[in-house]
Design an enzyme around this catalytic site. Structure first.
Site, PDB file in Angstrom:
ATOM      1  N   TYR A  16       0.758  -1.169  -0.011  1.00 43.95           N
ATOM      2  CA  TYR A  16       0.001  -0.134  -0.095  1.00 43.95           C
ATOM      3  C   TYR A  16       0.691   1.267  -0.023  1.00 43.95           C
ATOM      4  CZ  TYR A  16      -3.222  -3.531   1.310  1.00 43.95           C
ATOM      5  OH  TYR A  16      -4.153  -4.753   1.332  1.00 43.95           O
ATOM      6  N   CYS A  17       0.318   2.491  -0.259  1.00 44.89           N
ATOM      7  CA  CYS A  17       0.991   3.697  -0.499  1.00 44.89           C
ATOM      8  C   CYS A  17       1.643   3.678   0.756  1.00 44.89           C
ATOM      9  CB  CYS A  17      -0.138   4.529  -0.749  1.00 44.89           C
ATOM     10  SG  CYS A  17       0.708   6.606  -0.267  1.00 44.89           S
ATOM     11  N   PRO A  18       2.866   4.278   0.919  1.00 54.04           N
ATOM     12  CA  PRO A  18       3.773   4.603  -0.119  1.00 54.04           C
ATOM     13  C   PRO A  18       4.617   3.265  -0.907  1.00 54.04           C
ATOM     14  CG  PRO A  18       4.929   5.129   1.663  1.00 54.04           C
ATOM     15  CD  PRO A  18       3.599   4.328   1.936  1.00 54.04           C
TER      16      PRO A  18
END
Lengths: 79, 140
Positions: A16-18
């Site tokens: 997931y981000c980042p």
């Protein structure tokens, strides 16, 4: 476009981000200028984020395909 | 591109995990995208990067206390890195300077060797402002 030769594939599924952007930034350094990195991700932010990353870092997105929640991005290392 | 290098500077004042998580996310995302990143830890923020603080559980804001256990559980399931790991990764991929506030260190009796190894410099506000000039600055 003729079939692009991929120098390296980064499996960023489940990150997931980042995560996807971070791993992309690391992976692009492992290929030579002119070569192509393939990124496979499931994070819905991966497409816009990696597009923005490419604009900022001056690398070139060759192709993006999205299918069943999986995004595949081909990036050419420009510099 | 590099002639016009973008810059992100974070003043990390808060010491609760809900505010520290975005520090890790912003710093690593920016570093990966080629931003020059400055992270200035002061007061409660600096307190949270002592080796001792990093060993234990970091506190969560009282307003979100009830969500703490669920969030920790979800992060574990998502395999999401701790914010300090994100900061370390930021340093791996990009140009990131971590600065510790000297006044806070004196105030809390924190020594250089008490701080996390990712700290680059001990400095004050003038150094931070000088480094941050011309970029985006966030107070967290």
């Amino acid at each position: 476009m003729a079939e692009t030769k991929v120098a390296k594939t980064l499996d960023a599924k489940g990150l997931y981000c980042p995560g996807p952007v971070l791993e992309t930034a690391k992976a692009i350094k492992q290929i030579n200028v002119g070569e192509v990195l393939e990124v496979i991700a499931t994070d819905p932010a991966a497409k816009p984020d990696i597009e923005a990353w490419a604009r900022r870092t001056g690398n070139q997105i060759l192709d993006i395909t999205q299918e069943g929640g999986v995004t595949k991005i081909l990036i050419k290392r420009v510099k | 591109m590099s002639e016009n290098k973008k810059k992100l500077s974070l003043i990390v004042f808060s010491g609760t995990i809900d505010k520290l998580m975005p520090v890790g996310i912003l710093a690593s995302g920016a570093a990966a995208a080629g931003y020059e990143v400055n992270v200035f830890f002061t007061f409660w923020g600096l307190n949270s990067i002592t080796k001792k603080a990093m060993e234990g559980m970091q506190p969560i804001d009282k307003n979100y206390e009830q969500f703490g256990p669920v969030m920790m559980q979800r992060m574990k399931e998502m395999n999401f890195p701790m914010w300090t790991q994100l900061l370390e990764q930021a340093k791996e991929v990009g140009e990131v300077k971590v600065i510790a506030c000297s006044t806070t260190m004196e105030f809390f009796g924190i020594k250089r060797e008490d701080l996390a190894p990712f700290v680059d410099d001990i400095a004050g506000v003038a150094t931070f402002l000088d480094r941050a000039e011309g970029g985006i600055t966030l107070f967290i």
